[in-house]
Every structure is written in structure tokens, then in C-alpha cells.
Design a protein around this motif. Sequence first.
Motif, PDB file in Angstrom:
ATOM      1  N   ARG A 121       0.714  -1.224   0.046  1.00  0.00           N
ATOM      2  CA  ARG A 121      -0.079  -0.125   0.044  1.00  0.00           C
ATOM      3  C   ARG A 121       0.935   1.359  -0.020  1.00  0.00           C
ATOM      4  NH1 ARG A 121      -4.800  -1.527   3.891  1.00  0.00           N
ATOM      5  NH2 ARG A 121      -3.091  -2.240   5.135  1.00  0.00           N
ATOM      6  N   PRO A 122       1.946   1.351   0.722  1.00  0.00           N
ATOM      7  CA  PRO A 122       2.771   2.735   0.853  1.00  0.00           C
ATOM      8  C   PRO A 122       3.154   2.902  -0.500  1.00  0.00           C
ATOM      9  CG  PRO A 122       3.267   1.487   2.865  1.00  0.00           C
ATOM     10  CD  PRO A 122       2.213   0.629   1.845  1.00  0.00           C
ATOM     11  N   ARG A 123       3.800   1.935  -1.267  1.00  0.00           N
ATOM     12  CA  ARG A 123       4.416   1.876  -2.603  1.00  0.00           C
ATOM     13  C   ARG A 123       3.178   2.512  -3.584  1.00  0.00           C
ATOM     14  NH1 ARG A 123       6.995  -3.960  -3.502  1.00  0.00           N
ATOM     15  NH2 ARG A 123       8.179  -4.147  -1.740  1.00  0.00           N
ATOM     16  N   PHE A 124       2.170   1.988  -3.474  1.00  0.00           N
ATOM     17  CA  PHE A 124       0.915   2.552  -4.280  1.00  0.00           C
ATOM     18  C   PHE A 124       0.678   4.077  -3.832  1.00  0.00           C
ATOM     19  CE2 PHE A 124       0.010  -1.686  -5.561  1.00  0.00           C
ATOM     20  CZ  PHE A 124      -0.890  -1.813  -6.545  1.00  0.00           C
ATOM     21  N   LEU A 125       0.759   4.356  -2.726  1.00  0.00           N
ATOM     22  CA  LEU A 125       0.615   5.662  -2.497  1.00  0.00           C
ATOM     23  C   LEU A 125       1.525   6.578  -2.957  1.00  0.00           C
ATOM     24  CD1 LEU A 125      -0.894   5.598   1.298  1.00  0.00           C
ATOM     25  CD2 LEU A 125      -1.987   6.590  -0.857  1.00  0.00           C
ATOM     26  N   ASN A 126       2.954   6.136  -2.762  1.00  0.00           N
ATOM     27  CA  ASN A 126       4.160   6.946  -3.190  1.00  0.00           C
ATOM     28  C   ASN A 126       4.208   7.055  -4.835  1.00  0.00           C
ATOM     29  OD1 ASN A 126       5.250   7.283  -0.537  1.00  0.00           O
ATOM     30  ND2 ASN A 126       6.293   5.647  -0.641  1.00  0.00           N
ATOM     31  N   ALA A 127       3.640   6.098  -5.637  1.00  0.00           N
ATOM     32  CA  ALA A 127       3.391   5.980  -7.041  1.00  0.00           C
ATOM     33  C   ALA A 127       2.397   6.820  -7.404  1.00  0.00           C
ATOM     34  CB  ALA A 127       3.238   4.644  -7.506  1.00  0.00           C
ATOM     35  N   SER A 128       1.379   7.024  -6.708  1.00  0.00           N
ATOM     36  CA  SER A 128       0.123   7.900  -7.165  1.00  0.00           C
ATOM     37  C   SER A 128       0.468   8.983  -7.747  1.00  0.00           C
ATOM     38  CB  SER A 128      -0.567   7.927  -5.918  1.00  0.00           C
ATOM     39  OG  SER A 128      -1.749   8.652  -6.321  1.00  0.00           O
TER      40      SER A 128
END
Length: 187
Positions: free
Chosen positions: A74-81
Motif C-alpha cells: 500500500r505505501p508503494r501504491f501511495l508513493n507511486a500515485s
Amino acid sequence: VNQIQDDEDGERRDESDIDDDDTDRIICHHEEEPDDEHLADGDYIQEGECELCERHMKLTRHHLIPKDTWGRIRPRFLNASPHYLSGDFETASEIMSIGRLPPSLSSLHLASPLSIKIFLGNYISKICRPCHSMVHRIFDNVELAEQYNTIDKLLVDARVHNFCKWANKQKPGKQKIGHRHQRSSQI
């Protein structure tokens, strides 16, 4: 604080207006429509064709990005957003570290932590129990999340491909819908 609900006529009512008969109806209505999100990974969800071995059997829900990796993913998805939303899919893909981005991923899925959780919860494949067990015997959950997060990626692995090729030739057995072992009585 009273909760507000729509009644059958579409009128708004708060919970102080709900009598015991309404409560029974609401509870029964909820029980009749189970929430798929609360099904455990691997529970039988329906009958159909396994996405791996292509046999018609009872199917299980296989999270292509396993639940116990969501805290890491999830943090990766948020950072990639921000990169994804600006159209920089290559950078977004590098940040997510899950290989090629899932084709079903859209900007709506990256809008908030909740939308990411909903995406991950619905990013599943429907596979039979033997294939599901085999996948988890071969790969750990981090490998599944980062390297084998699509059906196509799973089938590229020779072990998975060979198992599915073999399984496709087998009879569905006890995982077949409606199959019951019945003993014939000898007279």
C-alpha cells in the motif's frame, strides 16, 4: 448519534424510528447478501472454470497480491500515485516494484488508502483448490506480490505450467460442484 437509513419507500429515517419488525427485516436482508470482502482467502466462492488449469470446479479467491503483503504494498501504491496520475507509468511501476502494472489499475484506485485497499481486495483470480494450494507451495507471498501477480506471470513458471497441464487431464474429483460420494448398498 442516531444513524439515518432509507426505508423501502426511499424516505430517510433515523434509527429511533425503526421498530423491532424493521430490525429483523434489516438483519435478515443483510444475511441474505453476504459481503464477499469478508470471505476468507481460499474459501469456495462459486463454480466455474479455474483460470489456471481450466477445469470446471469449485473456485477459490486467490489474491494476486496476497493480503499479508498489503502493509508493504500500500505505501508503494501511495508513493507511486502522483507519478501514475501525471501519466509517468514507468516511474510509478518502478516505485510499486510489482513489475508491469495491472491492466485493471486506474487513477481511481490510487486516490486514497481506502481505494487502494479496495483495489487490492478485488484484484483476485478464481482458481480451484488444488491450483491454489500448489501456487502457495511453490511461492512465498512476497514473490507472489512482486513477481507473480497475474495469471499470465504464474503460467510462465515451468512448475506452475506443468502442474496445470497435468491437472487439466485429471477428473475434477471432490472439488467438483455437487459431487457427493454415495455408497451403493449391497443386498
